[in-house]
Design a protein around this motif. Structure first.
Motif, PDB file in Angstrom:
ATOM      1  N   ARG A 154       0.817  -1.224   0.000  1.00  0.00           N
ATOM      2  CA  ARG A 154       0.000   0.000   0.000  1.00  0.00           C
ATOM      3  C   ARG A 154       0.844   1.266   0.000  1.00  0.00           C
ATOM      4  O   ARG A 154       0.447   2.299  -0.529  1.00  0.00           O
ATOM      5  CB  ARG A 154      -0.940   0.010   1.199  1.00  0.00           C
ATOM      6  CG  ARG A 154      -2.046  -1.030   1.093  1.00  0.00           C
ATOM      7  CD  ARG A 154      -2.887  -1.091   2.354  1.00  0.00           C
ATOM      8  NE  ARG A 154      -3.734   0.070   2.529  1.00  0.00           N
ATOM      9  CZ  ARG A 154      -4.966   0.200   2.052  1.00  0.00           C
ATOM     10  NH1 ARG A 154      -5.498  -0.767   1.342  1.00  0.00           N
ATOM     11  NH2 ARG A 154      -5.673   1.281   2.277  1.00  0.00           N
ATOM     12  N   GLU A 173      -2.694  -6.023   4.962  1.00  0.00           N
ATOM     13  CA  GLU A 173      -2.700  -4.558   4.898  1.00  0.00           C
ATOM     14  C   GLU A 173      -4.114  -4.024   4.666  1.00  0.00           C
ATOM     15  O   GLU A 173      -4.540  -3.078   5.320  1.00  0.00           O
ATOM     16  CB  GLU A 173      -1.818  -4.063   3.748  1.00  0.00           C
ATOM     17  CG  GLU A 173      -0.352  -4.102   4.008  1.00  0.00           C
ATOM     18  CD  GLU A 173       0.424  -3.470   2.861  1.00  0.00           C
ATOM     19  OE1 GLU A 173       1.593  -3.145   3.089  1.00  0.00           O
ATOM     20  OE2 GLU A 173      -0.109  -3.295   1.749  1.00  0.00           O
ATOM     21  N   GLU A 223      -6.260  -4.626   7.778  1.00  0.00           N
ATOM     22  CA  GLU A 223      -5.852  -3.716   8.848  1.00  0.00           C
ATOM     23  C   GLU A 223      -6.373  -2.303   8.593  1.00  0.00           C
ATOM     24  O   GLU A 223      -6.784  -1.610   9.522  1.00  0.00           O
ATOM     25  CB  GLU A 223      -4.328  -3.698   8.968  1.00  0.00           C
ATOM     26  CG  GLU A 223      -3.819  -2.861  10.115  1.00  0.00           C
ATOM     27  CD  GLU A 223      -2.301  -2.912  10.214  1.00  0.00           C
ATOM     28  OE1 GLU A 223      -1.683  -1.831  10.235  1.00  0.00           O
ATOM     29  OE2 GLU A 223      -1.752  -4.027  10.268  1.00  0.00           O
ATOM     30  N   SER A 224      -6.399  -1.894   7.328  1.00  0.00           N
ATOM     31  CA  SER A 224      -6.832  -0.535   6.991  1.00  0.00           C
ATOM     32  C   SER A 224      -8.305  -0.299   7.326  1.00  0.00           C
ATOM     33  O   SER A 224      -8.725   0.846   7.466  1.00  0.00           O
ATOM     34  CB  SER A 224      -6.581  -0.233   5.515  1.00  0.00           C
ATOM     35  OG  SER A 224      -7.534  -0.873   4.690  1.00  0.00           O
TER      36      SER A 224
END
Length: 64
Positions: free
Chosen positions: A26, A40, A43-44
């Protein structure tokens, strides 16, 4: 008929060896394994580490 050559790569983020297409981090720091890219993304949106692993386990069990 030409066969595909499967190349192994080592993910710089998790250190695991993987085959197949790399994913872009990212932060555009370079290629990472698809699992790290999935982590990722999860988690975002606020998914915790334990749930991320359960999701990845489900993905792995259902891939062909």
């Amino acid at each position: 008929m030409h066969g595909k050559t499967v190349s192994e790569r080592v993910c710089p983020r998790c250190g695991r060896t993987y085959t197949g297409r790399s994913a872009t981090a990212r932060d555009n720091s370079g290629p990472i394994c698809p699992d790290c890219r999935t982590r990722e993304a999860l988690e975002s949106i606020g998914v915790g580490a334990d749930e991320q692993e359960r999701i990845l386990d489900t993905i792995h069990r259902h891939q062909m």
